[in-house]
Every structure is written in structure tokens, then in C-alpha cells.
Design a protein around this motif. Structure first.
Motif, short mmCIF file in Angstrom:
data_model
loop_
_atom_site.label_atom_id
_atom_site.label_comp_id
_atom_site.label_asym_id
_atom_site.label_seq_id
_atom_site.Cartn_x
_atom_site.Cartn_y
_atom_site.Cartn_z
N ILE A 94 4.14 -14.86 15.37
CA ILE A 94 3.45 -14.82 14.09
C ILE A 94 3.35 -13.37 13.61
O ILE A 94 3.47 -12.44 14.39
CB ILE A 94 2.02 -15.43 14.16
CG1 ILE A 94 1.17 -14.71 15.22
CG2 ILE A 94 2.08 -16.92 14.40
CD1 ILE A 94 -0.29 -15.15 15.25
N ARG A 95 3.15 -13.24 12.32
CA ARG A 95 2.86 -11.95 11.68
C ARG A 95 1.73 -12.21 10.71
O ARG A 95 1.77 -13.18 9.94
CB ARG A 95 4.10 -11.44 10.94
CG ARG A 95 3.84 -10.15 10.15
CD ARG A 95 5.06 -9.74 9.37
NE ARG A 95 4.69 -9.53 7.98
CZ ARG A 95 5.51 -9.08 7.05
NH1 ARG A 95 6.78 -8.83 7.35
NH2 ARG A 95 5.10 -8.91 5.82
N PHE A 96 0.72 -11.37 10.73
CA PHE A 96 -0.46 -11.57 9.90
C PHE A 96 -0.55 -10.48 8.84
O PHE A 96 -0.79 -9.33 9.16
CB PHE A 96 -1.70 -11.59 10.80
CG PHE A 96 -3.00 -11.73 10.06
CD1 PHE A 96 -3.19 -12.71 9.10
CD2 PHE A 96 -4.05 -10.88 10.33
CE1 PHE A 96 -4.38 -12.83 8.43
CE2 PHE A 96 -5.25 -10.98 9.66
CZ PHE A 96 -5.42 -11.97 8.71
N ASP A 97 -0.32 -10.86 7.57
CA ASP A 97 -0.48 -9.94 6.44
C ASP A 97 -1.94 -10.00 6.02
O ASP A 97 -2.41 -11.01 5.50
CB ASP A 97 0.44 -10.33 5.28
CG ASP A 97 1.90 -9.98 5.56
OD1 ASP A 97 2.30 -10.02 6.74
OD2 ASP A 97 2.62 -9.69 4.60
N ILE A 98 -2.65 -8.91 6.27
CA ILE A 98 -4.10 -8.90 6.16
C ILE A 98 -4.62 -8.66 4.74
O ILE A 98 -5.79 -8.90 4.47
CB ILE A 98 -4.69 -7.88 7.15
CG1 ILE A 98 -6.20 -8.04 7.25
CG2 ILE A 98 -4.31 -6.48 6.80
CD1 ILE A 98 -6.79 -7.32 8.42
N SER A 99 -3.79 -8.19 3.83
CA SER A 99 -4.26 -7.97 2.46
C SER A 99 -3.09 -7.90 1.48
O SER A 99 -2.03 -7.40 1.81
CB SER A 99 -5.06 -6.65 2.38
OG SER A 99 -5.45 -6.39 1.04
#
Length: 178
Positions: A94-99
Motif C-alpha cells: 500500500i501507499r498512503f497519500d496523506i494530503s
């Protein structure tokens, strides 16, 4: 008069019988989709759109097609944001784009939880950097769990990538070897 009396009695009997035979509506149970979920507990003060990219063994690179978007209303207190990967897909990364909001205030991440079929792996605030790497748009303070955003000209793309140490945990939550 006698006909009206008989007619009225028939109507009342019909109503009484039809009401008595009517079954009570039973509450409908909500069926939870069988999805791999990523639950992020965070404090985010301004409205934003967060994105979870996922890959499964058939996908070599993160791409826009394999994403889950989640619009978030900013609040002064912590909230849980749930990303549900489409049913039938078990991610191996997974990759989490935080904003996505260039004017976002610093965000505090309290925990990140991976969940599927009752199997759960929770990453506490103090361990986020053990399992994730922030990119160059994020300055992350692991003692407070605070992500501060750095701008590079007009570019803005803050996200966290997983580290190899998380793969056995994802495998455990999936319940299937990768």
C-alpha cells in the motif's frame, strides 16, 4: 339500515383480520462487505482528500486505477478514516497519500490498522516510521506522530510508502501467502 350494519361489520372484520395477519417488519441486517480495510486514526484540521494506493501480486506499480479515495472533513479532534479495498482484492503493498490540500495544517497520525476477516495488525504512533517511509514532501516527527508538509515550488504530493518489514504483517492480515 340492516344492509349498512352488515356492510360496516364486514369492513371492520376485514380490517381487523388484515391488520392481525400483517407481519411486523424485521430490521434489515447490514451485510458487511468482505474487504481488506486500512483504518487511519488521525487529527486533520482542514478538509482534504486522502488516497490509498494498493497493489496485489498481479500489479507491479502503484497506479491511479488501483486507489481508494476518501474525502475528509477537518475537525479539531481525532477521527478514523476507513479505506476499504474493493471486495475480492487482497493487497500485498500500500501507499498512503496523506494530503491533497496544499494549505493543510500539520496532521497527527495516532495509528494505522490493517484489517481483514477478523485479522488485525495495528501500528501505533511510535512505530509508524518502523513500517512506513515518508517522502520528501513530509517532515515526520515520530515522537508526536505529526506530519508537517513541505512544498517544492508548485509540486505537492505527500505520501508514505511501506517498508519491507510490513510485508509479513500484511500477509498475516490477508491470511494468504504473497
Amino acid at each position: 339500515m340492516k344492509k349498512q350494519f352488515i356492510f360496516l361489520n364486514l369492513v371492520l372484520i376485514t380490517l381487523f383480520i388484515s391488520c392481525k395477519n400483517k407481519e411486523e417488519a424485521k430490521p434489515v441486517e447490514e451485510v458487511k462487505a468482505n474487504t481488506f480495510d486500512v483504518i487511519v486514526d488521525l487529527k486533520i484540521e482542514k478538509d482534504d482528500e486522502l488516497i490509498l494506493f494498493y497493489k496485489d501480486p498481479s500489479i507491479a506499480y502503484f497506479d491511479a486505477k488501483n486507489t481508494v479515495y476518501n474525502g475528509v472533513k477537518g475537525k479539531p479532534e481525532s477521527q478514523q478514516i476507513i479505506f476499504s479495498v474493493p471486495e475480492g482484492i487482497l493487497p500485498n503493498d500500500i501507499r498512503f497519500d496523506i494530503s491533497s490540500n496544499k494549505k493543510q495544517n500539520p496532521i497527527t497520525i495516532n495509528s494505522i490498522t490493517l484489517s481483514f476477516e477478523g485479522r488485525v495488525f495495528k501500528i501505533e504512533q511510535k512505530d509508524i516510521l518502523k513500517y512506513f517511509t515518508p517522502n520528501d514532501f513530509i517532515k515526520f516527527d515520530d515522537s508526536t506522530g505529526t506530519a508537517t508538509f513541505l512544498k517544492k515550488g508548485e509540486e505537492y504530493d505527500p505520501y508514505f510508502l511501506t517498508k519491507e518489514i510490513i510485508y509479513p504483517q500484511i500477509e498475516m492480515v490477508r491470511g494468504v501467502k504473497m
